[in-house]
Design an enzyme around this catalytic site. Structure first.
Site, PDB file in Angstrom:
ATOM      1  N   HIS A 109      38.929  32.019  42.970  1.00 37.64           N
ATOM      2  CA  HIS A 109      38.863  33.289  42.238  1.00 37.64           C
ATOM      3  C   HIS A 109      39.897  34.311  42.666  1.00 37.64           C
ATOM      4  O   HIS A 109      39.883  35.430  42.180  1.00 37.64           O
ATOM      5  CB  HIS A 109      37.485  33.935  42.411  1.00 37.64           C
ATOM      6  CG  HIS A 109      36.397  33.201  41.725  1.00 37.64           C
ATOM      7  ND1 HIS A 109      36.028  33.466  40.423  1.00 37.64           N
ATOM      8  CD2 HIS A 109      35.611  32.196  42.141  1.00 37.64           C
ATOM      9  CE1 HIS A 109      35.036  32.660  40.086  1.00 37.64           C
ATOM     10  NE2 HIS A 109      34.767  31.873  41.111  1.00 37.64           N
ATOM     11  N   LYS A 156      35.865  49.266  38.107  1.00 33.84           N
ATOM     12  CA  LYS A 156      35.999  48.000  38.825  1.00 33.84           C
ATOM     13  C   LYS A 156      36.000  48.348  40.304  1.00 33.84           C
ATOM     14  O   LYS A 156      36.067  49.529  40.657  1.00 33.84           O
ATOM     15  CB  LYS A 156      37.302  47.290  38.449  1.00 33.84           C
ATOM     16  CG  LYS A 156      38.536  48.220  38.515  1.00 33.84           C
ATOM     17  CD  LYS A 156      39.816  47.526  38.075  1.00 33.84           C
ATOM     18  CE  LYS A 156      39.948  47.384  36.594  1.00 33.84           C
ATOM     19  NZ  LYS A 156      40.281  46.065  36.123  1.00 33.84           N
ATOM     20  N   ARG A 157      35.935  47.331  41.184  1.00 32.09           N
ATOM     21  CA  ARG A 157      36.015  47.635  42.604  1.00 32.09           C
ATOM     22  C   ARG A 157      37.310  48.402  42.896  1.00 32.09           C
ATOM     23  O   ARG A 157      38.327  48.211  42.223  1.00 32.09           O
ATOM     24  CB  ARG A 157      35.969  46.340  43.422  1.00 32.09           C
ATOM     25  CG  ARG A 157      34.590  45.719  43.475  1.00 32.09           C
ATOM     26  CD  ARG A 157      33.611  46.621  44.192  1.00 32.09           C
ATOM     27  NE  ARG A 157      33.891  46.666  45.606  1.00 32.09           N
ATOM     28  CZ  ARG A 157      33.114  46.133  46.551  1.00 32.09           C
ATOM     29  NH1 ARG A 157      31.988  45.521  46.225  1.00 32.09           N
ATOM     30  NH2 ARG A 157      33.436  46.215  47.820  1.00 32.09           N
ATOM     31  N   LYS A 175      44.449  46.735  42.396  1.00 31.14           N
ATOM     32  CA  LYS A 175      43.979  47.109  41.054  1.00 31.14           C
ATOM     33  C   LYS A 175      44.592  48.444  40.592  1.00 31.14           C
ATOM     34  O   LYS A 175      44.498  48.811  39.435  1.00 31.14           O
ATOM     35  CB  LYS A 175      42.456  47.190  41.031  1.00 31.14           C
ATOM     36  CG  LYS A 175      41.769  45.827  41.293  1.00 31.14           C
ATOM     37  CD  LYS A 175      40.250  45.965  41.292  1.00 31.14           C
ATOM     38  CE  LYS A 175      39.532  44.706  41.751  1.00 31.14           C
ATOM     39  NZ  LYS A 175      39.366  43.704  40.671  1.00 31.14           N
ATOM     40  N   THR A 225      37.206  40.471  34.198  1.00 28.86           N
ATOM     41  CA  THR A 225      36.199  40.204  33.165  1.00 28.86           C
ATOM     42  C   THR A 225      35.765  41.512  32.514  1.00 28.86           C
ATOM     43  O   THR A 225      35.334  41.517  31.360  1.00 28.86           O
ATOM     44  CB  THR A 225      34.965  39.491  33.770  1.00 28.86           C
ATOM     45  OG1 THR A 225      34.618  40.136  35.003  1.00 28.86           O
ATOM     46  CG2 THR A 225      35.235  38.025  34.011  1.00 28.86           C
ATOM     47  N   LYS A 261      34.900  42.822  28.461  1.00 30.69           N
ATOM     48  CA  LYS A 261      33.758  43.641  28.013  1.00 30.69           C
ATOM     49  C   LYS A 261      34.248  44.846  27.222  1.00 30.69           C
ATOM     50  O   LYS A 261      33.660  45.207  26.192  1.00 30.69           O
ATOM     51  CB  LYS A 261      32.921  44.076  29.223  1.00 30.69           C
ATOM     52  CG  LYS A 261      32.293  42.902  29.966  1.00 30.69           C
ATOM     53  CD  LYS A 261      31.770  43.281  31.349  1.00 30.69           C
ATOM     54  CE  LYS A 261      31.541  42.028  32.191  1.00 30.69           C
ATOM     55  NZ  LYS A 261      31.296  42.327  33.618  1.00 30.69           N
TER      56      LYS A 261
HETATM   57  O1  NBX Z   1      36.580  37.018  40.489  1.00 32.40           O
HETATM   58  C1  NBX Z   1      37.151  38.092  41.211  1.00 32.40           C
HETATM   59  C2  NBX Z   1      38.593  38.293  40.804  1.00 32.40           C
HETATM   60  O2  NBX Z   1      39.154  39.356  41.549  1.00 32.40           O
HETATM   61  C3  NBX Z   1      38.617  38.621  39.319  1.00 32.40           C
HETATM   62  O3  NBX Z   1      39.944  38.715  38.878  1.00 32.40           O
HETATM   63  C4  NBX Z   1      37.890  37.535  38.536  1.00 32.40           C
HETATM   64  O4  NBX Z   1      37.763  37.896  37.197  1.00 32.40           O
HETATM   65  C5  NBX Z   1      36.502  37.310  39.111  1.00 32.40           C
HETATM   66  C6  NBX Z   1      35.753  36.192  38.430  1.00 32.40           C
HETATM   67  O5  NBX Z   1      36.511  35.033  38.401  1.00 32.40           O
HETATM   68  N1  NBX Z   1      37.006  37.847  42.628  1.00 32.40           N
HETATM   69  C7  NBX Z   1      35.943  38.393  43.257  1.00 32.40           C
HETATM   70  O6  NBX Z   1      35.133  39.077  42.682  1.00 32.40           O
HETATM   71  N2  NBX Z   1      35.762  38.197  44.569  1.00 32.40           N
HETATM   72  C8  NBX Z   1      36.397  37.384  45.355  1.00 32.40           C
HETATM   73  O7  NBX Z   1      37.294  36.718  44.926  1.00 32.40           O
HETATM   74  C9  NBX Z   1      35.987  37.316  46.781  1.00 32.40           C
HETATM   75  C10 NBX Z   1      36.757  36.588  47.673  1.00 32.40           C
HETATM   76  C11 NBX Z   1      36.388  36.543  49.010  1.00 32.40           C
HETATM   77  C12 NBX Z   1      35.242  37.218  49.438  1.00 32.40           C
HETATM   78  C13 NBX Z   1      34.486  37.930  48.539  1.00 32.40           C
HETATM   79  C14 NBX Z   1      34.864  37.979  47.221  1.00 32.40           C
HETATM   80  N3  NBX Z   1      34.876  37.146  50.755  1.00 32.40           N
END
Ligand code: NBX
Length: 838
Positions: A373, A564-565, A570, A672, A676
């Site tokens: 991700h 968003k976060r 970002k 995502t 939305k």
């Molecule tokens: O996952 C997100 C991405 O930043 C987004 O672009 C994407 O749309 C979404 C769903 O595929 N990633 C995310 O939310 N979190 C992490 O990737 C993450 C990685 C390591 C961690 C915690 C969260 N320890």
């Protein structure tokens, strides 16, 4: 005589009232639940009581389908998807269950006739925040789509006692408050004590011979924790399928309690209990950056071990053998958080079930698949070998064995390439050995996917390029999607009604049908109503802003929203630099004409991420100055909405005119929220990053505000030596903006407050804000111009919605089913409930 409880029959009958759907029956059930379950008289009840009573009323109507689904899955020969995720951001359950059961209108009526307002009751539900952001919310959308598509599936995760912190804003700063989401009880979960499992930690391993003299390894742990399953029903939309989300709560093993208690060591007994329960106590609030803490690894192993033991136990009960496991189970790893699964599955098969290594490896590889991700290098999880060894000694041995065999293969395929071996190795050498979880997940899976086309390409060319060279066939793209049930139907009911009136209601299961809206593009009445719906949604958000921020906003202004976060990549601060730029233009020329805008921000910062917290403070500081300045009046307002969440999102997305998707190209894996916004009729200003690229492809380039460097240009500029100061020197407005921020113009009494932010931009600018500033500002000017042409804007808005069908998570899930999991739908037929046969 043998007694078999299952064969006993009873004459218990279930009253029709328990599941009836008439308004009268629903009213009666609601009143009964208030009295008998919640234990309250109506005149003494508060809104929480009403919420609880209504949730039980709804849950009763889910149960028949849920239990029937379990029965069908138990009886039929099926293949099941197991989605393993450390995070599930489910959002509120009640409204969604009513929607998916097609009960919304009847319940609304029943509640009304009981003298209450349904929306007010729905607002009482605590939003279960068991996730950080995109990754956890994607898992929730996937569960909705799996149930809607009638796919046998189960989500496995952790039942955190405290979810993502609640964010409050004090003097402009983020303050974190614990999220006690369980304090009033959780009507949506059923605890299955009978399926409790034991999870081992620590200790050592030893080799022994079995009866036939075959050597095996066993793991003697130093302590054991119990995993208690808490099941939540996941209903599909307009289908009988109700799947299960099984979340594990950690508790002390009974042995330990007794041992300590019996020897009079009460402190010791309590300490053991606390240590065990700590494992599922709290969600780590980091998004896109791992925290290398022991407890985090304990959490990961805990839920993985519980889930795999559960899968194997059920499989054995049904089939009595494990060689066919991969024919009946597809396990998806949601990023590397559950990647320890690969070693745990090998341990269970080889050590506990005495399978030969090669067969166990074949089964493991054909069962697991891995989704990546994020490309952010700092997000790749690595665990120090010493920590691994002390917590999971047997898993470290297994990982070494997997790595040894793997690197031997690599050597035969690519002889004499030591550098390649070092890069591919699951163990990172030098500077303290580490276990690379992405490498483990990639080696142990038959499929590896990214979450948008660009992201998958970059995975293949960059982060996982050596693996791509070995196994090009493993790599595949699955562009993310979101569920239109929560994000359109539930979030935006009047909009959904308008769409259904024009094209019928089947679009909610076949989102491509939104294309039919294009035939109404010249229908004046339709266009007027389209705008009225947006206006009403903006008014609702304006009321919320007034109630929570005491800021009055103009519903005729452009609602320009970034939620968003908070993360530097970002680029919320690029949005902010542009706002300061506009402000300075007004100050220079108080009569300047400007399309009025309301800038709305929302999002949480990881508590330890200083720069992200400073960005929040900067947004609030600029808001304070801008919103009070009489020169600005009627032109711009800035609002930071505290505590962004799934439920707040349901208010925000439908109210947006403009969606900010402005990450540095190549950094946002997919996004995502962008989907939305699009589905709810906002236009996007965005870079060529993540799924923005595909959104623009679908809606058409004329209906998308594109700006900024491409991922390739970003790379090239960095390679050639990027100097942000050049942009500062040559761009007067940008210079003024940064100077004002650095001088303390927005932080009276704290002159240097924002200096770290400005310094980081001037000296490093890792995310190239300065390089993109002018392009962004020019593009925003185009947005302002375009908004003045109401008719054209309406056309663009309709086209964005009509062409957003690709971004339904139903499409994404179909692709996973066909190409990775090889699973098929299973119909669940309802039988009239007969407890005597149950
Ligand atoms: O996952 C997100 C991405 O930043 C987004 O672009 C994407 O749309 C979404 C769903 O595929 N990633 C995310 O939310 N979190 C992490 O990737 C993450 C990685 C390591 C961690 C915690 C969260 N320890």
């Amino acid at each position: 005589m043998q007694t078999n409880v299952a064969n006993q029959t009873s004459n218990i009958t279930v009253e029709d009232d328990r599941t009836g759907l008439s308004i009268e029956t629903l009213k009666r059930a609601f009143a009964d639940n208030l009295f008998y379950i919640q234990g309250k008289l109506a005149i003494l009840a508060n809104f929480t009581d009403y919420y609880m009573a209504l949730s039980y009323t709804t849950r009763d109507r889910l149960l028949q389908r849920w239990l029937q689904t379990l029965k069908v899955y138990h009886e039929q020969d099926i293949k099941t998807v197991y989605y393993l995720s450390a995070e599930f951001l489910m959002g509120r359950h009640l409204g969604n269950s009513l929607i998916n059961l097609d009960l919304y209108e009847s319940i609304e009526q029943a509640v009304k006739e009981s003298g209450l307002d349904l929306t007010e009751v729905l607002e009482q539900e605590p939003d279960p925040g068991l996730g950080n952001g995109g990754l956890g919310r994607l898992a929730a959308c996937f569960l909705d789509s799996l149930a809607t598509l009638e796919i046998p599936a189960m989500g496995y995760g952790i039942r955190y006692e405290f979810g993502i912190f609640n964010q409050s804003i004090q003097h402009g700063w983020q303050v974190e408050i614990p999220d006690k989401w369980l304090k009033c009880g959780n009507p949506w979960e059923v605890v299955r004590y009978e399926s409790t499992v034991q999870v081992k930690f620590g200790g050592h391993t030893e080799v022994y011979n079995d009866d036939r003299g075959r050597p095996h390894t066993r793991w003697i742990p130093s302590f054991t924790v119990e995993g208690i399953p808490h099941d939540t029903p996941v209903p599909g939309y307009q289908t009988n399928t109700v799947n299960t989300l099984r979340l594990w709560k950690a508790e002390a093993g009974e042995d330990f309690n007794f041992q300590a208690f019996n020897s009079g060591d009460y402190d010791g007994a309590v300490a053991t209990k606390i240590k065990s329960e700590t494992i599922s106590k709290v969600l780590y609030p980091n998004d896109n950056t791992p925290q290398g803490r022991q407890l985090r690894l304990e959490q990961q192993f805990f839920f993985v071990s519980c889930s795999l033991q559960d899968i194997i136990r059920r499989h054995l009960k049904k089939y009595g053998r494990l060689d066919n496991l991969a024919d009946h189970a597809a396990v998806q790893l949601n990023d590397t958080h559950p990647a320890i699964s690969i070693a745990e599955m090998m341990r269970l098969l080889v050590d506990d079930h005495h399978m030969f290594w090669d067969e166990a490896w074949r089964i493991t590889q054909s069962t697991f698949a891995y989704t990546n991700h994020t490309l952010m290098p700092e997000a790749l999880e690595k665990w120090g070998v010493p920590l691994f060894e002390s917590l999971l000694p047997r898993h470290l041995e297994i990982i070494y064995e997997i790595n040894h065999r793997f690197l031997q293969d690599v050597q035969t395929w690519f002889p004499d390439d030591d550098e390649l071996l070092l890069r591919l190795s699951i163990i990172e050498e030098g500077g303290g050995k580490k276990v690379r979880m992405a490498n483990l997940a990639t080696v142990g899976s038959h499929a590896v996917n990214g979450v948008a086309a660009l992201h998958t390409e970059l995975l293949k060319q960059d982060v996982l390029k050596d693996f791509y060279k070995l196994w090009p066939e493993k790599f595949n793209n699955k562009t993310n999607g979101v569920t239109p049930r929560r994000w359109v139907l539930l979030a935006n009911p009047t909009f959904s009604e308008l769409i259904t009136e024009k094209i019928g209601g089947t679009w909610l299961k076949h989102l491509d049908e939104l294309r039919k809206l294009e035939t109404f593009i010249d229908d004046k009445d339709f266009r007027d109503r389209w705008r009225q719906v947006k206006q009403a949604n903006k008014q609702k958000l304006a009321d919320y802003i007034m109630a929570h921020n005491c800021v009055e906003v103009d519903v005729n202004s452009i609602f320009d929203i970034q939620v968003k976060r908070i993360h530097e990549y970002k680029r919320q601060h690029l949005d902010l630099l542009h706002i300061i730029g506009l402000y300075l233009r007004i100050k220079q020329n108080p009569n300047i004409k400007m399309t009025p805008r309301t800038f709305v921000f929302g999002g949480k910062a990881a508590p330890g991420y200083f720069m992200a917290k400073l960005i929040i403070k900067a947004i609030n500081a600029v808001a304070d100055v801008v919103n009070r300045d009489p020169d600005v009046h009627g032109r711009i307002k800035v609002v930071f909405l505290a505590n962004f969440s799934a439920s707040l999102g349901q208010l925000i997305y439908p109210a947006a005119d403009l969606s900010e998707q402005i990450s540095t190209a190549g950094k946002e894996a997919s996004g995502t929220g962008n989907m939305k916004f699009t589905m709810n009729g906002a236009l996007t200003i965005g870079t060529l990053d993540g799924a923005n690229i595909e959104i623009r492809e679908e809606v058409g380039e004329d209906n998308f505000f594109l700006f900024g460097l491409t991922a390739a240009e970003v790379e090239k500029m960095k390679y050639e030596g990027y100097n942000p100061r050049d942009y500062y020197e040559s761009n007067e407005e940008l210079r003024n903006v940064l100077d004002r921020l650095a001088m303390g113009y927005f932080s009276p009494g704290e002159k240097d407050l924002f200096k770290p932010l400005v310094d980081s931009l001037l000296h490093h600018d890792e995310y190239m804000l300065l390089a993109d500033y002018q392009a962004y500002s020019d593009c925003q000017a185009k947005v302002s111009e375009a908004y003045k042409d109401v008719e054209h804007w309406t056309t663009m808005s309709i086209l964005n919605v009509a062409r957003s069908g690709k971004f339904s998570s139903d499409r994404t899930i179909k692709e996973y089913c066909d190409e990775i999991w090889k699973v098929k739908p299973v119909k669940v037929e309802l039988e009239p409930y007969d407890p005597a046969r149950a």
